[in-house]
Scaffold this motif. Structure first.
Motif, short mmCIF file in Angstrom:
data_model
loop_
_atom_site.label_atom_id
_atom_site.label_comp_id
_atom_site.label_asym_id
_atom_site.label_seq_id
_atom_site.Cartn_x
_atom_site.Cartn_y
_atom_site.Cartn_z
N UNK A 1 0.81 -1.22 0.00
CA UNK A 1 0.00 0.00 0.00
C UNK A 1 0.84 1.27 0.00
N UNK A 2 2.08 1.21 0.48
CA UNK A 2 2.92 2.40 0.57
C UNK A 2 4.05 2.40 -0.47
N UNK A 3 3.94 1.56 -1.47
CA UNK A 3 4.95 1.54 -2.53
C UNK A 3 4.62 2.66 -3.52
N UNK A 4 5.57 3.57 -3.73
CA UNK A 4 5.32 4.73 -4.59
C UNK A 4 5.82 4.53 -6.01
N UNK A 5 6.70 3.57 -6.24
CA UNK A 5 7.21 3.27 -7.57
C UNK A 5 7.64 1.81 -7.59
N UNK A 6 7.37 1.13 -8.69
CA UNK A 6 7.80 -0.27 -8.82
C UNK A 6 8.09 -0.54 -10.29
N UNK A 7 9.18 -1.27 -10.55
CA UNK A 7 9.49 -1.67 -11.92
C UNK A 7 9.80 -3.16 -11.96
N UNK B 1 1.19 -13.82 -1.46
CA UNK B 1 -0.04 -13.03 -1.51
C UNK B 1 0.35 -11.56 -1.48
N UNK B 2 -0.08 -10.82 -2.48
CA UNK B 2 0.20 -9.39 -2.58
C UNK B 2 -1.09 -8.65 -2.22
N UNK B 3 -1.06 -7.92 -1.10
CA UNK B 3 -2.26 -7.24 -0.61
C UNK B 3 -2.07 -5.73 -0.62
N UNK B 4 -3.20 -5.03 -0.63
CA UNK B 4 -3.20 -3.56 -0.56
C UNK B 4 -2.27 -2.95 -1.61
N UNK B 5 -2.51 -3.28 -2.84
CA UNK B 5 -1.65 -2.81 -3.94
C UNK B 5 -1.81 -1.31 -4.15
N UNK B 6 -0.70 -0.61 -4.12
CA UNK B 6 -0.72 0.82 -4.38
C UNK B 6 -0.98 1.07 -5.87
N UNK B 7 -1.20 2.32 -6.20
CA UNK B 7 -1.43 2.68 -7.60
C UNK B 7 -0.22 2.29 -8.47
N UNK B 8 0.99 2.52 -7.96
CA UNK B 8 2.20 2.18 -8.71
C UNK B 8 2.30 0.68 -8.96
N UNK B 9 1.96 -0.12 -7.97
CA UNK B 9 2.02 -1.58 -8.12
C UNK B 9 0.93 -2.06 -9.07
N UNK B 10 -0.26 -1.49 -8.97
CA UNK B 10 -1.33 -1.86 -9.91
C UNK B 10 -0.93 -1.55 -11.34
N UNK B 11 -0.32 -0.38 -11.54
CA UNK B 11 0.12 0.03 -12.88
C UNK B 11 1.17 -0.95 -13.42
N UNK B 12 2.11 -1.35 -12.59
CA UNK B 12 3.14 -2.30 -13.00
C UNK B 12 2.53 -3.65 -13.36
N UNK B 13 1.65 -4.15 -12.52
CA UNK B 13 1.03 -5.45 -12.78
C UNK B 13 0.16 -5.41 -14.03
N UNK B 14 -0.53 -4.29 -14.25
CA UNK B 14 -1.34 -4.14 -15.45
C UNK B 14 -0.46 -4.16 -16.70
N UNK B 15 0.65 -3.41 -16.64
CA UNK B 15 1.57 -3.37 -17.78
C UNK B 15 2.19 -4.74 -18.03
#
Length: 140
Positions: free
Chosen positions: A82-88, A106-120
């Motif tokens: 939830x507190x990850x601000x950038x992920x690559x 299990x990956x919980x409380x995905x931040x916006x940056x993590x969601x964007x990475x997983x989507x990409x």
């Protein structure tokens, strides 16, 4: 013992100023890095709360921590992102490494940056041929 004092060849006002020496490593010097802000265990499951930026370089300590946990017999991992601000891709490599040898992730409380990475990453693994064939079927 004698000392001599000689005047510089050029007076100080005419001497060229040396440019400041700057070392450019080529890397981004912005502060960053991943921080494990919480760590608990539930039996054979390790629960980590992550905060900050996860890239190829900052993921190294996280990989080392997880390798040590795997060596100590932990078979489950819960990551609160939830507190990850950038992920690559460095974070993706960690996520792909852990489940080997039957370990659970299990990956919980995905931040916006993590969601964007997983989507990409998900979009990159989809076959373009399948998308084209579905479009062709829908239009016929």
């Amino acid at each position: 013992m004698s000392t001599s004092s000689t005047a510089p060849i050029l007076p100080a006002t005419l001497a060229p100023l040396a440019p400041p020496t700057v070392h450019d490593s080529g890397a981004d010097t912005a502060p960053g890095g991943i921080v494990v802000h919480s760590c608990t265990t539930l039996g054979a499951t390790l629960v980590l709360g992550l905060r900050g930026e996860i890239d190829h370089f900052s993921a190294t300590p996280l990989r080392a921590l997880l390798a040590s946990a795997a060596d100590d017999g932990y078979t489950g991992l819960v990551l609160d992102a939830s507190r990850v601000t950038f992920a690559d891709s460095g974070f993706l490599a960690v996520l792909e490494w852990w489940p080997r040898q039957g370990r659970r992730l299990r990956l919980v409380n995905r931040s916006r940056a993590v969601k964007r990475l997983l989507h990409a990453a998900g979009a990159a693994t989809r076959s373009p041929d399948r998308a084209v064939s579905r479009t062709a079927q829908a239009t016929s």
